[in-house]
Design an enzyme around this catalytic site. Structure first.
Site, short mmCIF file in Angstrom:
data_model
loop_
_atom_site.label_atom_id
_atom_site.label_comp_id
_atom_site.label_asym_id
_atom_site.label_seq_id
_atom_site.Cartn_x
_atom_site.Cartn_y
_atom_site.Cartn_z
N HIS A 115 18.64 57.16 97.39
CA HIS A 115 17.89 58.09 98.24
C HIS A 115 18.53 58.17 99.61
O HIS A 115 19.30 57.29 100.01
CB HIS A 115 16.41 57.68 98.35
CG HIS A 115 16.17 56.37 99.01
ND1 HIS A 115 16.21 56.18 100.39
CD2 HIS A 115 15.85 55.14 98.49
CE1 HIS A 115 15.93 54.93 100.67
NE2 HIS A 115 15.71 54.26 99.52
N CYS A 158 16.86 49.44 97.09
CA CYS A 158 17.46 50.74 96.80
C CYS A 158 18.81 50.89 97.47
O CYS A 158 19.20 50.12 98.35
CB CYS A 158 16.52 51.85 97.29
SG CYS A 158 15.03 52.01 96.28
#
Length: 471
Positions: free
Chosen positions: A418, A439
């Site tokens: 992301h 992430c």
């Protein structure tokens, strides 16, 4: 009486005396001897005494020998001397001599006399046994037992063939002894062992119906050639392998051994499955790393493939085949990862995205902080989906958050790519102490490019170098 008659009487008288003399002389000459033209068992015994005739017969008996005609144009001889074979008188010759009409000895010149009798002989059974034991036809080194015809697998042709029986040279001992003693008793000079069927014979010959049927049945199964393809690598399943799977019952019905097919498929899986196995991967800088973890890779559906192969074996197939997979990878190349993937170097904190071998984008990033709760695990994964925009949330006590992002691309549980517009820099050593929750944080433009080119099931390869997966 005139003079002529007188001389005639004198002459006749002299002649009578001569005849009587010759007659009496003949009786005297043949006394105790055989008359002229007398033979016994085909031997001329004229003028011989009983002793002389017996000596002749004895010499003839003791000159006896028996020739054994053996297999392979071989022969051996047993002599009278070797077995103590000799003549035994039972008075027959003496009786023959006494039965001759000596008073009519002169008749023998015109009327031959022949006599015959079963010559009484004896031999030493122990010597015969010793002699027989020394014969080559009883030598264990050369007198081999016969061999049955049998089926053998011929590697050069990948099929079963019948190996012809061998007659051997081993004798039927009981029959041999019976024939040998009969031959000696009959004073026959030849015993043809082959002609008299003295040799042991194979129980199964090459024209045996059951054997030929069994070979035909087995060849139905070994007449198979399935080439399993694993990329450029191939495994050929043919008779040389299948022959070890087969057995058969007393009726010649061919059976596949329990577990043989499933064991073979398991061996293919062990060799070619890459699921849950470490593999070598060539990185963007040309070096190789070992990648493991995740749920990616080739995995044969062993049960389904074993069932399919069982059916195929009945059809004598000649084919190329790709096995049934429970799970497939993208390629057999480059550690089965092909040329379309996102390469995530967690040590260098840099990634590269490739599509069909073409570099789409590369970028620095920040991965999870190197702590047990936040570290980004290595492994090979597939993208679950992509979403834009999205809100990342966590309700974990002490680590809850709610963060809006423009591009969200998860691939390992709650871990994904992301954008992270709140960060001012990426790469380097940031992740050691100020990394993400796990992430891959990306610059906006890199996240956008990846989002525009990535799709569901896209391959994601995450790795640390030199064992740096630690915290």
């Amino acid at each position: 009486m005139d003079k002529k008659k007188k001389w005639l009487k004198i002459t006749l008288g002299i002649m009578a005396l001569v005849i009587v003399g010759v007659y009496i002389g003949g009786i005297a000459a043949f006394h105790g001897k055989f008359l002229k033209n007398t033979d016994i068992n085909g031997m001329d015994v004229s003028d011989m005494t009983v002793e002389e005739a017996e000596k002749l017969i004895r010499e003839q008996v003791e000159d006896y020998q028996i020739t054994l005609k053996e297999r392979g144009n071989n022969s051996e001889t047993i002599t009278a001397e070797e077995i103590g074979y000799h003549y035994v008188s039972n008075g027959e010759i003496e009786n023959f001599q006494k039965s001759q009409p000596y008073a009519l000895w002169f008749v023998s010149y015109f009327r031959p006399a022949s006599y015959a009798f079963e010559t009484a002989v004896q031999y030493d059974e122990t010597l015969l046994k010793e002699k027989a034991d020394s014969l080559k036809c009883f030598d264990k080194a050369t007198a081999k037992a016969p061999e049955d015809a049998k089926m053998v697998f011929q590697e050069s042709e990948n099929k079963y063939v019948i190996k012809k029986e061998k007659q051997g040279a081993k004798l039927k001992q009981k029959k041999f002894w019976k024939l040998l003693t009969e031959t000696i008793s009959e004073r026959d000079g030849l015993l043809d062992l082959e002609k008299e069927s003295c040799y042991q014979t194979p129980k199964v010959t090459s024209d045996d119906k059951d054997l030929n049927q069994l070979v035909e049945n087995l060849n139905h199964y070994v007449d198979i050639e399935i080439t399993y393809c694993f990329g450029n690598q191939k495994e050929v399943l043919d008779g040389s392998v299948v022959k070890d799977w087969l057995t058969y019952d007393k009726k010649g019905k061919v059976l596949v051994k329990d577990g043989a097919i499933s064991d073979y498929i398991a061996s293919l899986a062990d060799k070619y499955d890459t699921y849950d196995k470490p593999r070598k991967f060539k990185t963007s800088d040309g070096t190789y790393v070992t990648v493991e973890g995740g749920s990616y890779g080739w995995k044969i559906d062993q049960t389904a493939e074993a069932e399919e192969l069982t059916k195929l074996m009945e059809e004598e197939p000649h084919m190329e085949r790709t096995p049934i997979f429970a799970q497939e990878a993208d390629s057999w190349e480059n550690g089965d990862m092909g040329d379309t993937y996102v390469e995530v170097d967690l040590t260098k904190q840099h990634l590269w995205m490739y599509k069909e071998g073409k570099l789409i984008v590369e970028s620095d990033f920040v991965s999870g902080t190197m702590t047990p709760a936040r570290v980004t695990p290595p492994g090979i994964f597939r993208l679950y989906y992509k979403k834009s925009p999205a809100v990342l949330r966590s309700t974990k006590p002490g680590d809850s958050y709610e963060t809006p992002v423009s591009f969200w691309m998860p691939f390992n549980g709650g871990i994904g790519f992301h954008d992270a517009t709140w960060r001012g820099s990426f790469g380097g050593q940031i992740f050691w102490n100020s990394g993400s929750h796990g992430c891959i944080n990306l610059p906006y433009s890199a996240a956008q490019t990846i989002y525009q080119n990535i799709e569901k099931d896209y391959l994601v390869i995450c790795f640390y170098r030199n064992g740096e997966y630690k915290y």
